[in-house]
Write an enzyme that holds these catalytic residues in place. Structure first.
Site, PDB file in Angstrom:
ATOM      1  CB  CYS A  30      -4.126  -1.460   4.400  1.00 12.67           C
ATOM      2  SG  CYS A  30      -3.232  -1.159   5.955  1.00 12.67           S
ATOM      3  CE  LYS A  44      -7.417   1.073   3.297  1.00 15.98           C
ATOM      4  NZ  LYS A  44      -6.227   1.641   3.989  1.00 15.98           N
ATOM      5  CD  GLU A  57      -2.647   1.265   2.581  1.00 19.69           C
ATOM      6  OE1 GLU A  57      -3.760   1.806   2.526  1.00 19.69           O
ATOM      7  OE2 GLU A  57      -2.181   0.761   3.633  1.00 19.69           O
TER       8      GLU A  57
END
Length: 286
Positions: A156, A115, A43
């Site tokens: 994440c 995300k 990330e």
């Protein structure tokens, strides 16, 4: 659908996208040199930047981004699938997305994923994060084909939302990706167990490239990039927070074997949630 070698690249990205792109290239070339034909970076490969004004200056559109251009060239030069775990991309509406990108061995963009879950938390010792103040969340889960296997995308904090991984597994994903920049505090507590849990409960490989160490913008990340098999066994780990590369063999047939032994994807049932008096509170899908 055959066996292939996957690599997770561990980085310590700073505030310069150009410098980070050079560091990424060296590590990706190292991974390809070890035989990896699918390579994942962490990330925020492009830059780790907390300060708002700096983000506004650094983050640009996909067609102008140096990490995107470098990755596209590298994928074609090395003949590999190159998965940029994420980099900050300015969208057409001016908002910034935390975006993953997958490039083909010809350098074509195969998939992108923004995300979904924003890291808005208040941890111990005064550590606080508000990712939603900087980035616009995505709304769509994504899968793509890599060497005939199906790859599911996540980034994440998405790791803490098992429904995302379940949806991708039900769509056929045998490999789940979790590029990350886990804080040291949360990583020490939860990183290994969450990654192994997502692998076990979905009968899938998990590849998780991580940021690690003390970053230029002041934050500290956990490192310990992992590759986990569908039975929850750790195949490879960077047992530190320094930049480096880990590699492991991915055999999609092992995913089918794990799902045959523990067919929880097939055995899931719809149910309702009721209170003590039997009144329905909620209905849940399998």
């Amino acid at each position: 659908m055959g066996v292939f070698r996957a690599a997770a690249v561990q980085m310590r990205s700073g505030m310069s996208p150009e410098r980070n792109a050079k560091d990424m290239e060296a590590l990706v070339r190292e991974a390809a040199g070890q035989g990896a034909t699918y390579v994942q970076t962490p990330e925020m490969t492009g830059a780790m930047v907390r300060e708002k004004d700096a983000r506004e200056k650094l983050f640009v559109s996909e067609d102008r981004d140096v990490v995107v251009a470098t990755a596209r060239r590298l994928a074609a030069d090395l003949g590999i699938f190159l998965h940029i775990g994420s980099t900050a991309i300015r969208r057409a509406d001016g908002k910034i997305a935390n975006r993953a990108l997958l490039f083909s061995p010809k350098g074509e963009t195969l998939a992108s994923y923004d995300k979904i879950h924003m890291f808005d938390v208040d941890l111990d010792h005064g550590e606080s994060w508000r990712e939603s103040a900087a980035y616009e969340p995505g709304t769509q889960a994504v899968t793509a084909a890599v060497h005939g296997a199906t790859l599911g995308f996540a980034i994440c904090y998405d790791l803490r939302f098992p429904q995302l991984f379940r949806a991708e597994a039900l769509a056929g994903a045998q490999v789940l990706s979790v590029p990350a920049a886990f804080t040291r505090q949360t990583g020490e507590a939860h990183w290994h167990v969450l990654l192994r849990a997502r692998a076990i409960e979905n009968g899938a490989f998990v590849v998780a490239a991580a940021q690690g160490g003390q970053h230029e913008d002041g934050r500290e990340t956990f490192g310990h990039s992992l590759i986990v098999d569908p039975w929850g066994r750790i195949l490879a780990e960077a047992g530190h927070d320094r930049p480096g590369v880990i590699v492991a063999e991915i055999d999609p047939a092992q995913s089918a074997a794990a799902r045959a032994k523990i067919p929880n994807l097939k055995n899931a049932r719809e149910f309702t949630l009721a209170d003590g008096a039997g009144r329905i509170i909620e209905r849940a899908e399998a």
